[in-house]
Design an enzyme around this catalytic site. Structure first.
Site, PDB file in Angstrom:
ATOM      1  N   ILE A 133     -13.553  11.230 -36.408  1.00 18.13           N
ATOM      2  CA  ILE A 133     -12.589  10.963 -35.336  1.00 18.13           C
ATOM      3  C   ILE A 133     -11.765   9.797 -35.890  1.00 18.13           C
ATOM      4  O   ILE A 133     -12.208   8.658 -35.876  1.00 18.13           O
ATOM      5  CB  ILE A 133     -13.276  10.594 -34.003  1.00 18.13           C
ATOM      6  CG1 ILE A 133     -14.172  11.738 -33.529  1.00 18.13           C
ATOM      7  CG2 ILE A 133     -12.220  10.236 -32.951  1.00 18.13           C
ATOM      8  CD1 ILE A 133     -14.992  11.421 -32.285  1.00 18.13           C
ATOM      9  N   PRO A 134     -10.577  10.093 -36.417  1.00 21.45           N
ATOM     10  CA  PRO A 134      -9.869   9.139 -37.292  1.00 21.45           C
ATOM     11  C   PRO A 134      -9.186   7.957 -36.601  1.00 21.45           C
ATOM     12  O   PRO A 134      -7.961   7.842 -36.576  1.00 21.45           O
ATOM     13  CB  PRO A 134      -8.851  10.025 -37.994  1.00 21.45           C
ATOM     14  CG  PRO A 134      -8.559  11.101 -36.995  1.00 21.45           C
ATOM     15  CD  PRO A 134      -9.865  11.356 -36.293  1.00 21.45           C
ATOM     16  N   CYS A 135      -9.996   7.043 -36.108  1.00 15.82           N
ATOM     17  CA  CYS A 135      -9.451   5.842 -35.466  1.00 15.82           C
ATOM     18  C   CYS A 135      -8.727   4.947 -36.472  1.00 15.82           C
ATOM     19  O   CYS A 135      -7.886   4.136 -36.083  1.00 15.82           O
ATOM     20  CB  CYS A 135     -10.543   5.071 -34.745  1.00 15.82           C
ATOM     21  SG  CYS A 135     -11.962   4.643 -35.763  1.00 15.82           S
ATOM     22  N   HIS A 136      -9.012   5.121 -37.752  1.00 15.68           N
ATOM     23  CA  HIS A 136      -8.330   4.321 -38.776  1.00 15.68           C
ATOM     24  C   HIS A 136      -6.844   4.675 -38.874  1.00 15.68           C
ATOM     25  O   HIS A 136      -6.074   3.917 -39.432  1.00 15.68           O
ATOM     26  CB  HIS A 136      -9.009   4.502 -40.144  1.00 15.68           C
ATOM     27  CG  HIS A 136      -8.959   5.894 -40.680  1.00 15.68           C
ATOM     28  ND1 HIS A 136      -9.833   6.896 -40.256  1.00 15.68           N
ATOM     29  CD2 HIS A 136      -8.143   6.472 -41.597  1.00 15.68           C
ATOM     30  CE1 HIS A 136      -9.549   8.015 -40.897  1.00 15.68           C
ATOM     31  NE2 HIS A 136      -8.526   7.787 -41.709  1.00 15.68           N
ATOM     32  N   ARG A 137      -6.438   5.796 -38.301  1.00 14.13           N
ATOM     33  CA  ARG A 137      -5.037   6.226 -38.348  1.00 14.13           C
ATOM     34  C   ARG A 137      -4.199   5.624 -37.225  1.00 14.13           C
ATOM     35  O   ARG A 137      -3.018   5.931 -37.103  1.00 14.13           O
ATOM     36  CB  ARG A 137      -4.952   7.750 -38.300  1.00 14.13           C
ATOM     37  CG  ARG A 137      -5.559   8.411 -39.525  1.00 14.13           C
ATOM     38  CD  ARG A 137      -5.440   9.917 -39.488  1.00 14.13           C
ATOM     39  NE  ARG A 137      -6.207  10.489 -40.595  1.00 14.13           N
ATOM     40  CZ  ARG A 137      -6.775  11.686 -40.572  1.00 14.13           C
ATOM     41  NH1 ARG A 137      -6.643  12.459 -39.501  1.00 14.13           N
ATOM     42  NH2 ARG A 137      -7.455  12.121 -41.615  1.00 14.13           N
TER      43      ARG A 137
END
EC number: 2.1.1.63
Length: 167
Positions: A133-137
């Site tokens: 779940i790409p929270c880094h984006r």
């Protein structure tokens, strides 16, 4: 029954847990790094503990492929635990394409509440399955790198990896 494993990656030791049906946790484990005197960035991306299940093997192998620049999408069942609002935010995060970013405001607008920027940030912070779940984006409105549980180095590393594209 829960099962777990550890991977060594360029951004640190990652812990993965699954419940027999889906991945429930993917996070950094800095204590494991300290205990075993492991350094990041790691030159080799590898399992540090044996994967007890097929799901853990798939999750670990997909992460390895991601860090090798060979994977842009993850095809795993995920079961993040959180509030309805958090789950709504996490679902929106999964729509951010590989190599792209969104601001907290854009995610708030996407979920239908353009004034919920801070709440989106809070949900981002509570994401139990980072990378998948790409929270880094998610970045600041001005394009700055802000907030990431693994540290800004890890966030910058993954965004740069994704900008470089598939190798």
């Amino acid at each position: 029954m829960k099962h777990s494993c550890y991977l060594q990656t360029p951004i640190g030791v990652i812990y993965i847990e699954e419940n027999g049906e889906a991945v429930t946790t993917l996070c950094f484990d800095r204590e494991y790094e300290k205990k075993y005197c492991l350094d990041a960035p790691a030159k080799e991306i590898k399992f540090l503990t044996e994967s007890e299940t097929d799901l853990l093997k798939r999750a670990g192998n997909q992460l390895i492929e991601y860090f090798q620049g060979k994977r842009t999408e993850f095809t795993l069942p995920l079961a993040p635990q959180g509030t309805d609002f958090q789950k709504k935010v996490w679902k929106a995060l999964r729509t951010i394409p590989y190599g792209q970013t969104r601001s907290y405001g854009q995610i708030a607008a996407q979920i239908g509440n353009s004034k919920a920027c801070r709440a989106v940030g809070g949900a981002n912070n509570k994401n139990p399955i980072m990378i998948f779940i790409p929270c880094h984006r998610v970045i600041g409105a001005d394009g700055s790198l802000v907030g990431f549980g693994g540290g800004l180095y890890a966030k910058e590393y993954m965004l740069n990896l994704e900008r470089e594209g598939i190798r």
